[in-house]
Enzyme design. Structure first.
Site, mmCIF file in Angstrom:
data_model
loop_
_atom_site.group_PDB
_atom_site.id
_atom_site.type_symbol
_atom_site.label_atom_id
_atom_site.label_comp_id
_atom_site.label_asym_id
_atom_site.label_seq_id
_atom_site.Cartn_x
_atom_site.Cartn_y
_atom_site.Cartn_z
ATOM 1 N N HIS A 229 -29.791 21.056 -10.807
ATOM 2 C CA HIS A 229 -30.015 22.257 -9.995
ATOM 3 C C HIS A 229 -30.714 21.844 -8.697
ATOM 4 O O HIS A 229 -31.651 21.047 -8.722
ATOM 5 C CB HIS A 229 -30.900 23.243 -10.757
ATOM 6 N N GLY B 150 3.194 23.736 -1.409
ATOM 7 C CA GLY B 150 2.597 22.841 -2.386
ATOM 8 C C GLY B 150 1.371 22.176 -1.793
ATOM 9 O O GLY B 150 0.895 22.557 -0.715
ATOM 10 N N GLY C 297 8.562 18.897 -0.608
ATOM 11 C CA GLY C 297 8.658 17.975 -1.731
ATOM 12 C C GLY C 297 9.187 16.610 -1.311
ATOM 13 O O GLY C 297 9.466 16.346 -0.137
ATOM 14 N N ARG C 298 9.326 15.742 -2.297
ATOM 15 C CA ARG C 298 9.750 14.369 -2.053
ATOM 16 C C ARG C 298 10.846 13.995 -3.048
ATOM 17 O O ARG C 298 10.943 14.576 -4.128
ATOM 18 C CB ARG C 298 8.555 13.413 -2.176
ATOM 19 N N GLY D 139 0.818 -1.209 0.000
ATOM 20 C CA GLY D 139 0.000 0.000 0.000
ATOM 21 C C GLY D 139 0.845 1.249 0.000
ATOM 22 O O GLY D 139 0.421 2.307 -0.451
ATOM 23 N N GLY D 140 2.069 1.129 0.537
ATOM 24 C CA GLY D 140 3.034 2.208 0.437
ATOM 25 C C GLY D 140 2.661 3.459 1.200
ATOM 26 O O GLY D 140 1.780 3.472 2.069
ATOM 27 N N ILE E 242 0.868 19.301 -0.302
ATOM 28 C CA ILE E 242 1.001 18.680 1.021
ATOM 29 C C ILE E 242 1.043 19.738 2.111
ATOM 30 O O ILE E 242 0.342 19.649 3.124
ATOM 31 C CB ILE E 242 2.257 17.789 1.069
ATOM 32 N N ALA F 263 -0.942 9.325 -6.696
ATOM 33 C CA ALA F 263 -1.331 7.919 -6.608
ATOM 34 C C ALA F 263 -2.170 7.490 -7.803
ATOM 35 O O ALA F 263 -1.955 6.406 -8.361
ATOM 36 C CB ALA F 263 -2.094 7.681 -5.308
ATOM 37 N N LYS G 82 -6.428 12.231 4.353
ATOM 38 C CA LYS G 82 -7.790 12.627 3.974
ATOM 39 C C LYS G 82 -8.798 12.236 5.050
ATOM 40 O O LYS G 82 -9.830 12.916 5.225
ATOM 41 C CB LYS G 82 -8.177 12.014 2.633
#
Length: 476
Positions: A454, A183, A272-273, A38-39, A185, A325, A50
């Site tokens: 609507h 960014g 960042g990564r 799943g990492g 994240i 992902a 989330k």
């Protein structure tokens, strides 16, 4: 020496999607994972973050109920242990589901690190099967993912200085946090902590938040975050940071060149990564990384490296891959189908949706207005505030729909849709329609034929396209 058709190194979203699809196509598949299948996405990123952001939305809803709707609701406290228990249960159930899918597909999962011994060879270096070696008939797939980038200064300790990987698991809720990096994240974590009551300072070195997104997206997002009380500093840099018993004391140089001291209980580094390739044995197979640490494919259509039969998916890929992902799922399908002898359609990175799950949310697909102009397009742009439709007024959070099209239609209406950009509540659930619009090269007039229900927020999307097609109803 053992044999298999496909050997996947890394069990994150890119790796396990490759394995599942390859197995479904009748190939014998081995997947090696040294941590948990799943990492990062499942265990430290997308899914748990989330879950926490949903909890944050519930907290915000209590304040809105009281202040806007006359519901006499109060928030006594947040039970951190109960909140994290729910988060962990969601992760555990997803993890169990992925492992069950791999087992059902007859993918052999090897628990341990693996490295290349040649263009068709793999050795398992740790775990119960350490020392085992494999000859691979069809192809090897590299899917080892990424880790957070760090900066000079105090090392992450999981408590006062944290990276995005361990921010969710730091003890308790801080009363103040300095988030370094604007960014997706960084913005999400700034939003989360603010909802939970923390004083938040968000520092981004570029001249705007989400610098890869459309400038109007950045502007509306920044406005929404500032309205919530987040101190947004763009064009700013961290000059120095030191830990002490109560937290972190940092010196920030602002966009005006002024030096400002920020004290916070926690420093969250989200700059960042970087790809994870250490110990992968690339040289043994005749491979090397580029200057940024990525493994660039020689053939983007097949995601195949310069060594035939070795493919790459996920965060190991350089741009235009997006490090998302859902992009790695698509990459896994392409590689698996290629290894099975098919000719799948390559990933269209311009049509991959990009979402930031903050409050307000952002969602986009395709080209920004600036990118479209830089590529030589004569463009037509239309935008509309979400508060121009009834459901947007109900939510009361502002936001905007912006559409970028070619301006080639003879009647003056917008032509081919180049990009769609959304800011506001729940726009992450609205972007899939726009992916189809951009991915299928639809024109504004094509989209204008479709009726949006609507009252919904999606009406604003429909109205923008009606106007671009010269048929505007509420927007003339």
């Amino acid at each position: 020496m053992q044999e298999t058709d496909v050997f996947v190194i890394g069990g994150g979203t890119g790796g396990y999607s490759t394995a599942l699809r390859a197995a479904a196509l009748g190939l014998d598949v081995v997947l090696a994972e040294r941590d948990l299948v799943g990492g990062t996405c499942l265990h430290r990123g997308c899914v748990p973050s989330k879950a926490m952001l949903h909890a944050a939305e519930l907290v915000d809803g209590i304040a809105e109920a009281r202040e806007r709707w006359g519901v006499k609701a109060t928030l006594d406290s947040v039970d951190w242990s109960a909140l994290t228990a729910t988060r962990d249960d969601i992760v555990a159930r997803n993890h169990k589901g992925v492992e069950g899918q791999l087992s059902h597909a007859r993918v052999r999962v090897v628990r341990g690190s693996a490295s290349l011994t040649g263009p068709r060879g793999v050795r398992v270096d740790s775990g119960a099967e350490a020392g085992s070696q494999w000859t691979v008939r069809r192809g090897i797939v590299l899917a080892t993912g990424s880790r957070p980038r760090t900066l000079p200064g105090p090392a992450p300790d999981g408590e006062r200085v944290v990276t995005s990987d361990d921010a969710l698991f730091a003890p308790g809720l801080p009363t103040s946090v300095l988030v370094l990096g604007g960014g997706a994240i960084g913005v999400e974590y700034a939003s989360l902590h603010r909802s939970m009551g923390a004083e938040v300072t968000l520092v981004e070195a570029a001249d705007r938040l989400l610098p890869l997104e459309d400038a109007d997206v950045s502007r509306h997002l920044t406005r929404g975050l500032k309205k919530r009380g987040i101190d947004v500093q763009v064009g700013a840099r961290l000059e120095d940071a030191r830990t002490y018993e109560g937290g972190v004391r940092a010196t920030v140089r602002t966009a005006r060149g002024e030096f400002r001291v920020v004290e916070a209980e926690r420093l969250l580094v989200a700059v960042g990564r970087v790809p994870v390739t250490d110990g992968l044995g690339l040289a043994a197979a005749g491979l090397a990384t580029d200057a940024r640490g990525f493994i660039a494919p020689a053939d983007w259509a097949r995601l195949e490296t310069s060594v035939p039969g070795i493919h790459v998916v996920g965060d190991l890929l350089p741009p235009p891959s997006l490090g998302l992902a859902h992009a790695s799922f698509a990459e896994g399908l392409v590689v698996a189908e290629t290894l099975a002898g098919g000719t799948p359609r390559p990933v269209d990175y311009a049509a991959v949706p990009r979402v930031t799950y903050s409050s307000p949310q952002t969602a986009s697909v395709g080209l920004s207005e600036a990118e479209a102009r830089e590529r030589g397009h004569e463009v037509k742009v239309n935008s509309m505030p979400l508060t121009a439709v009834a459901k947007g007024m109900v939510h009361g959070q502002g936001g905007v729909v912006k559409v970028v099209t070619e301006a080639g239609a003879k009647d003056g209406s917008g032509g081919r849709v180049l990009g769609v950009h959304l800011v506001g509540p729940h726009v992450s659930e609205m972007i899939a329609e726009s992916q189809l619009i951009v991915g299928w090269d639809a024109e504004a007039a094509d989209v204008a034929q479709h009726i949006h229900p609507h009252p919904t927020l999606s009406e604003a999307v429909g109205e923008v396209f009606l106007s671009l097609a010269g048929r505007g109803l509420h927007q003339q």
